[in-house]
Design an enzyme around this catalytic site. Structure first.
Site, mmCIF file in Angstrom:
data_model
loop_
_atom_site.group_PDB
_atom_site.id
_atom_site.type_symbol
_atom_site.label_atom_id
_atom_site.label_comp_id
_atom_site.label_asym_id
_atom_site.label_seq_id
_atom_site.Cartn_x
_atom_site.Cartn_y
_atom_site.Cartn_z
ATOM 1 N N ASP A 86 0.814 -1.222 0.000
ATOM 2 C CA ASP A 86 0.000 0.000 0.000
ATOM 3 C C ASP A 86 0.853 1.281 0.000
ATOM 4 O O ASP A 86 1.738 1.463 0.854
ATOM 5 C CB ASP A 86 -0.919 0.034 1.234
ATOM 6 C CG ASP A 86 -2.022 -1.010 1.149
ATOM 7 O OD1 ASP A 86 -2.405 -1.384 0.027
ATOM 8 O OD2 ASP A 86 -2.506 -1.442 2.221
ATOM 9 N N ARG A 99 -11.242 0.180 4.769
ATOM 10 C CA ARG A 99 -9.845 0.001 5.171
ATOM 11 C C ARG A 99 -9.362 1.213 5.958
ATOM 12 O O ARG A 99 -9.610 2.348 5.572
ATOM 13 C CB ARG A 99 -8.973 -0.173 3.929
ATOM 14 C CG ARG A 99 -7.591 -0.680 4.237
ATOM 15 C CD ARG A 99 -6.770 -0.837 2.965
ATOM 16 N NE ARG A 99 -6.015 0.367 2.703
ATOM 17 C CZ ARG A 99 -5.333 0.611 1.587
ATOM 18 N NH1 ARG A 99 -5.341 -0.256 0.599
ATOM 19 N NH2 ARG A 99 -4.661 1.721 1.440
HETATM 20 C C1 SIN Z 1 -6.347 -3.349 -0.921
HETATM 21 O O1 SIN Z 1 -5.491 -3.322 -1.790
HETATM 22 O O2 SIN Z 1 -6.189 -2.853 0.185
HETATM 23 C C2 SIN Z 1 -7.650 -4.070 -1.197
HETATM 24 C C3 SIN Z 1 -7.525 -5.498 -0.810
HETATM 25 C C4 SIN Z 1 -8.817 -6.240 -0.958
HETATM 26 O O3 SIN Z 1 -9.834 -5.656 -1.332
HETATM 27 O O4 SIN Z 1 -8.823 -7.428 -0.678
#
Ligand code: SIN
Length: 281
Positions: free
Chosen positions: A107, A270
């Site tokens: 990320d 998230r």
């Molecule tokens: C992300 O890259 O944080 C998304 C991961 C996901 O949706 O499983």
């Protein structure tokens, strides 16, 4: 799964011998005791990806759990969305042009100090099944390189460019205040807490290696991206159930969301935690 011994206040079951563990005995809607927090922290450092099932939390509780690990991160694409800037929505429907994270990446490595970890809370899973996420162990990715290749990579620096996924991949427009972040990091970094070496390039953000000819940079990066994409032994796979929260150490892992469920829906939120220091060799 195998029981991991040595924890008193939580249960830990490993998903593979080296990456991924499920944690039970924890209710994330309540503040964790100091003892539980330090065991969760240790399990996260040891297993890199920890999964909490059957959690019923709201955004404030999600953020409060994140804040136990540090200040919360605001995603560079967040200017495009309404809602809480510290919560990134991960929403895929039949009308989506893309699904976030559908490629190997770590990320926001375009940031000067990328997030130290992210916590994704999935509340809606596809009716069809599918929608799992793969996580890869970047300590092991480094260890599996030959000594000669490790020698070539030591001392090299790569550029990580937010325009690569956000503009080129997601067709988004940068914030009015300027372009998406672009920063340089060593190709091999040391994890700031474990001291272990990490292979730190990812196909999501890494655009090129500094001080090399274009073809040299491309040849090395393609080889490393291939190593990650074609080595299943690096990975664990999280099969989401509704109300699962997964917390990954963003300093030593990559992940890949699998979009195998169109036209079904998947939804989650998230929260990411700010890193404390620049990635360093
Ligand atoms: C992300 O890259 O944080 C998304 C991961 C996901 O949706 O499983």
């Amino acid at each position: 799964m195998a029981v991991v011994e040595g924890f008193q206040t939580i249960g830990v079951d490993s998903l593979t011998p080296h990456i991924g563990a499920e944690i039970d005995g924890v209710d994330l809607s309540q503040p964790l005791s100091n003892e539980q927090f330090s065991e969760v922290y240790q399990a996260w450092l040891d297993w890199k990806v920890v999964v909490f099932r059957d959690q019923h939390i709201n955004q404030e509780q999600h953020k409060a759990f994140g804040r136990r690990f540090g200040s919360l991160h605001v995603h560079p694409m967040q200017h495009q969305y309404k809602g809480d800037p510290e919560v990134l929505r991960v929403k895929t429907t039949k009308d989506s042009a893309y699904t976030a994270g559908n490629g190997w990446h770590t990320d926001v490595t375009c940031d000067e100090i990328p997030p130290l970890g992210s916590m994704l809370y999935i509340t809606e899973t596809p009716e069809s099944g599918g929608g799992d996420t793969l996580y890869a162990d970047m300590y092991l990715a480094y260890e599996l390189l030959s000594d000669k290749m490790k020698g070539i990579l030591e001392g090299l620096t790569a550029v990580h460019d937010g325009a690569l996924p956000y503009v080129t991949g997601y067709k988004s427009t940068p914030p009015e205040s300027g372009a998406y972040p672009r920063n340089e990091h060593p190709i091999v970094v040391s994890h700031p807490e474990t001291g272990k070496k990490v292979l730190y390039v990812n196909s999501g953000f890494t655009s090129h290696i500094k001080d090399l000819a274009g073809w040299e940079s491309k040849a090395i990066l393609d080889a490393l991206f291939n190593h990650i994409a074609t080595s299943p032994r690096l990975t664990c796979r999280v099969d989401w159930q509704p109300n699962t929260l997964t917390f990954w150490d963003n300093r030593c892992t990559q992940h890949h969301a699998i979009w195998d469920y169109w036209p079904n829906n998947r939804y989650g939120e998230r929260v990411s935690i700010l890193g404390n220091e620049r990635p360093a060799a």
